[in-house]
Motif scaffolding. Structure first.
Motif, PDB file in Angstrom:
ATOM      1  N   LEU A  62       0.732  -1.193  -0.030  1.00 31.69           N
ATOM      2  CA  LEU A  62       0.128  -0.059   0.052  1.00 31.69           C
ATOM      3  C   LEU A  62       0.940   1.289   0.014  1.00 31.69           C
ATOM      4  O   LEU A  62       0.543   2.289  -0.806  1.00 31.69           O
ATOM      5  CB  LEU A  62      -1.002  -0.060   1.165  1.00 31.69           C
ATOM      6  CG  LEU A  62      -2.059  -0.986   1.109  1.00 31.69           C
ATOM      7  CD1 LEU A  62      -2.990  -1.126   2.446  1.00 31.69           C
ATOM      8  CD2 LEU A  62      -2.997  -0.563   0.167  1.00 31.69           C
ATOM      9  N   GLU A  65       2.294   1.532  -3.352  1.00 30.51           N
ATOM     10  CA  GLU A  65       1.257   2.083  -4.311  1.00 30.51           C
ATOM     11  C   GLU A  65       0.926   3.280  -4.184  1.00 30.51           C
ATOM     12  O   GLU A  65       0.781   4.350  -5.096  1.00 30.51           O
ATOM     13  CB  GLU A  65      -0.223   1.106  -4.193  1.00 30.51           C
ATOM     14  CG  GLU A  65       0.131  -0.334  -4.625  1.00 30.51           C
ATOM     15  CD  GLU A  65      -1.174  -1.210  -4.309  1.00 30.51           C
ATOM     16  OE1 GLU A  65      -1.813  -0.593  -3.940  1.00 30.51           O
ATOM     17  OE2 GLU A  65      -0.957  -2.294  -4.931  1.00 30.51           O
ATOM     18  N   SER A  66       0.836   3.943  -2.910  1.00 29.11           N
ATOM     19  CA  SER A  66       0.741   5.403  -2.419  1.00 29.11           C
ATOM     20  C   SER A  66       1.799   6.274  -3.177  1.00 29.11           C
ATOM     21  O   SER A  66       1.665   7.496  -3.617  1.00 29.11           O
ATOM     22  CB  SER A  66       0.657   5.429  -1.157  1.00 29.11           C
ATOM     23  OG  SER A  66       0.235   6.831  -0.839  1.00 29.11           O
ATOM     24  N   ARG A  67       3.185   5.548  -2.796  1.00 29.36           N
ATOM     25  CA  ARG A  67       4.332   6.431  -3.357  1.00 29.36           C
ATOM     26  C   ARG A  67       4.167   6.642  -4.806  1.00 29.36           C
ATOM     27  O   ARG A  67       4.391   7.454  -5.390  1.00 29.36           O
ATOM     28  CB  ARG A  67       5.483   5.817  -2.921  1.00 29.36           C
ATOM     29  CG  ARG A  67       6.703   6.703  -3.193  1.00 29.36           C
ATOM     30  CD  ARG A  67       8.140   5.782  -2.725  1.00 29.36           C
ATOM     31  NE  ARG A  67       8.117   5.457  -1.225  1.00 29.36           N
ATOM     32  CZ  ARG A  67       7.717   4.397  -0.876  1.00 29.36           C
ATOM     33  NH1 ARG A  67       7.684   3.113  -1.497  1.00 29.36           N
ATOM     34  NH2 ARG A  67       7.796   3.951   0.509  1.00 29.36           N
TER      35      ARG A  67
END
Length: 265
Positions: A62, A65-67
């Protein structure tokens, strides 16, 4: 109170054996419960560790993915900013082209007006125009009008020789011009003023013969009689004046002719 004696050793041992035998299942059961508990704890710990590892992995994914999403968002924002700048540059370029096109159109319109003005000017130099002169209306080219006006200007300046030459040249260049009767009349007058009486008579006679209904014809006949008198041709002057009075009785020239007739008879 009377005490009972101890039992025999065998009996005592047998009883102990019974006690031990009766206690063994409880001890065995207690040992079995401890192993199961340890095994359950180990299983639970393993499950917890697996769950924690899975949770850490999911959290890592996560975060990645956020990065990645943040990086993609930043990249998208940068691309949008670049596209916006390119769009502004294109709009500025198109605005500049539009302004240049507007200037070009204005210049073309000005040139077209200049060309049209030049064409109109050239057409005016060659196209016949309507002329009203001495009671007659006709069309004449700009060249005809220019030459006729030039001869008239010489006559006004009392350049009788120059005017005679100019009128004679006009009649040769434009033999069928609507100016012809007026040119013949003024040619005869210029010749008379220049004391070329015979030439004046011939010019006025042409007018009378070719244009009998022209406004200047009665005046030309009176001028003919004057030239004849200058040449001492009294009989010829008398015939001319009599024809004038008879043919154009209501004209001012006829009134002057009557007075002249009274003097020469």
């Amino acid at each position: 109170m009377k005490l009972r004696p101890f039992a025999s050793w065998p009996a005592l041992m047998g009883g102990a054996s019974l006690v031990v035998a009766s206690l063994w299942p409880l001890q065995a059961h207690a040992l079995f419960d401890d192993d199961e508990a340890r095994k359950a704890i180990l299983d639970l710990r393993q499950k917890f560790d697996a769950y924690r590892q899975d949770t850490d992995a999911k959290l890592g994914r996560l975060m990645n993915e956020s990065r990645d999403a943040g990086t993609a968002s930043q990249r998208s924002m940068l691309e949008l900013s670049n596209q916006n700048e390119q769009l502004r540059a294109e709009i500025a370029r198109l605005r500049g082209q539009n302004e240049q096109l507007a200037r070009d159109v204005a210049e073309l319109q000005r040139q077209q007006k200049d060309v049209q003005a030049g064409v109109d000017a050239r057409l005016r130099q060659v196209e016949p125009a309507k002329v009203s002169l001495d009671g007659a209306e006709f069309t004449a080219t700009p060249e005809e009008k220019r030459d006729y006006d030039a001869a008239m200007e010489l006559l006004r300046k009392s350049d009788f020789a120059g005017a005679s030459s100019a009128y004679a040249g006009f009649l040769r260049r434009f033999p069928g011009s609507g100016y012809t009767p007026s040119a013949l009349y003024w040619l005869g007058n210029a010749q008379y003023a220049n004391r070329a009486y015979k030439e004046a008579i011939e010019s006025h006679r042409r007018l009378v013969a070719q244009y009998p209904s022209h406004q200047r014809t009665p005046e030309a006949m009176l001028a003919m009689a004057n030239s004849q008198i200058e040449l001492k041709d009294g009989k010829g002057a008398q015939r001319t004046l009599e024809t004038l009075v008879r043919t154009y009785p209501q004209s001012e020239a006829a009134a002057a002719g009557r007075e002249r007739l009274a003097k020469i008879r």
